[in-house]
Design a protein around this motif. Structure first.
Motif, mmCIF file in Angstrom:
data_model
loop_
_atom_site.group_PDB
_atom_site.id
_atom_site.type_symbol
_atom_site.label_atom_id
_atom_site.label_comp_id
_atom_site.label_asym_id
_atom_site.label_seq_id
_atom_site.Cartn_x
_atom_site.Cartn_y
_atom_site.Cartn_z
ATOM 1 N N LEU A 94 23.661 4.148 -12.212
ATOM 2 C CA LEU A 94 23.662 3.320 -11.003
ATOM 3 C C LEU A 94 22.890 4.048 -9.910
ATOM 4 O O LEU A 94 23.208 5.192 -9.570
ATOM 5 C CB LEU A 94 25.099 3.054 -10.542
ATOM 6 C CG LEU A 94 25.237 2.284 -9.229
ATOM 7 C CD1 LEU A 94 24.942 0.804 -9.457
ATOM 8 C CD2 LEU A 94 26.627 2.461 -8.637
ATOM 9 N N ARG A 282 26.803 -3.038 -14.417
ATOM 10 C CA ARG A 282 27.167 -1.957 -13.496
ATOM 11 C C ARG A 282 26.917 -2.358 -12.042
ATOM 12 O O ARG A 282 27.691 -2.004 -11.148
ATOM 13 C CB ARG A 282 26.416 -0.674 -13.837
ATOM 14 C CG ARG A 282 24.922 -0.710 -13.598
ATOM 15 C CD ARG A 282 24.293 0.669 -13.690
ATOM 16 N NE ARG A 282 22.849 0.587 -13.522
ATOM 17 C CZ ARG A 282 21.985 0.371 -14.487
ATOM 18 N NH1 ARG A 282 22.422 0.221 -15.737
ATOM 19 N NH2 ARG A 282 20.688 0.297 -14.250
ATOM 20 N N THR A 283 25.835 -3.139 -11.804
ATOM 21 C CA THR A 283 25.578 -3.599 -10.442
ATOM 22 C C THR A 283 26.681 -4.535 -9.977
ATOM 23 O O THR A 283 27.190 -4.411 -8.854
ATOM 24 C CB THR A 283 24.216 -4.321 -10.362
ATOM 25 O OG1 THR A 283 23.184 -3.405 -10.711
ATOM 26 C CG2 THR A 283 23.965 -4.854 -8.972
#
Length: 304
Positions: A94, A282-283
């Protein structure tokens, strides 16, 4: 013939300042790195790195291999992330960019909590005075305070953020009273020069949507908001700052709102998403955590 593992190794090597640094990144010994590099050079039949000095210097052939290594590494990363997203797995690296002050106080704790919860993920937080000026494609999320930017940009609003006219009670007690926006032109004003915006033209909206524009002559200005904030606390004049930045000072009496019926334009806290990573698991997971951390707004909750 070079393998994808060879190219991944070489990519780490070329992103390091020395063989010792690359060894630390790879969790191996420096002799092991040297041995692996020699094996790769034997495969291609040319020298890839000049090791005569302290720093690693790529030969012309080494630069060519490095460029291909980056392409292959990114392709493999994208493939792994796409497969992970198919099964909803939160993993991968990330990358977040944010403004210095807000990022330090409100984004950094969420990045830490994200990595603690998702063990297959890593994270990098880059703090900058101008995060939107950075290469958006290199980040999953760019946190910005202010206007939304290009229309084709993927944007989500995280929190409202009114801006406030304020000064120290000591300054206000020592000078002429302020009863209308026009009075500001006769006062000591502090300006933040953060971009190409005309920061000496203050636009205010008042009762019944009345509007007023005041041209100020700043007695002091800076491109650093923290510096201007400190000047206001030192009784130097009137400034415009985000609510998140001054709510505590106003509640504790260090600053006082000026013309409370008149407000500057808001500067909402938004997230701009990189096109390649905008829909990754993940975002999405990080944005969910960040939104939860901002509800209720922490700078208001602390005063209630």
């Amino acid at each position: 013939m070079l393998t994808s593992e060879d190219l991944a190794f070489f990519s780490v090597l070329t992103s390091s300042k020395s063989l010792a640094e690359s060894a630390r990144k790879l969790n191996v010994t420096p002799p092991a790195v040297t041995q692996r590099l020699r094996a790769i050079e034997e495969k291609v039949g040319v020298r890839l790195i000049d090791r005569s000095g302290r720093r690693l210097v790529l030969t012309e052939e080494g630069s060519l291999v490095a460029s291909y290594s980056l392409v292959v590494s990114e392709a493999i990363e994208s493939l792994v992330e796409a497969l992970a997203d198919r099964r909803g797995a939160v993993r991968g690296h990330l990358r977040v960019a944010a403004p210095h002050g807000f990022g330090r106080l409100y984004v950094a704790p969420v990045v830490e909590a994200f990595v603690r919860e998702y063990r297959e993920a890593a994270a990098t937080l880059h703090l900058s005075d101008h995060p939107t000026a950075m290469n958006l494609a290199s980040y999953d999320v760019v946190i910005h305070i202010g206007e939304q930017g290009p229309r084709d940009q993927i944007v989500t609003t995280l929190a409202p953020n009114p801006r406030i006219l304020c000064a120290s009670p000591q300054y206000l007690a020592s000078t002429a009273p302020i009863s209308s926006p026009a009075d500001l032109a006769r006062h000591r004003c502090l300006a933040i020069r953060e971009n190409e915006e005309d920061v000496t033209l203050w636009r205010l909206t008042g009762p019944s949507d009345a509007s007023s524009t005041v041209r100020i002559d700043p007695v002091m200005s800076s491109n650093d908001g923290t510096v201007v904030h400190d000047w206001a606390l030192a009784h130097q004049g009137i400034m415009i700052r985000s609510e998140w930045n001054v709510a505590g000072d106003i509640a504790e009496g260090r600053l006082q709102q000026v013309l409370p019926d008149w407000q500057p334009p808001s500067a909402d806290i938004i997230a701009m998403l990189g096109a390649r990573h905008g829909r990754s698991a993940r975002t999405g997971a990080f944005l969910d955590m960040l939104r939860r951390s901002l509800k209720p707004l922490p700078w208001r909750a602390a005063q209630s």
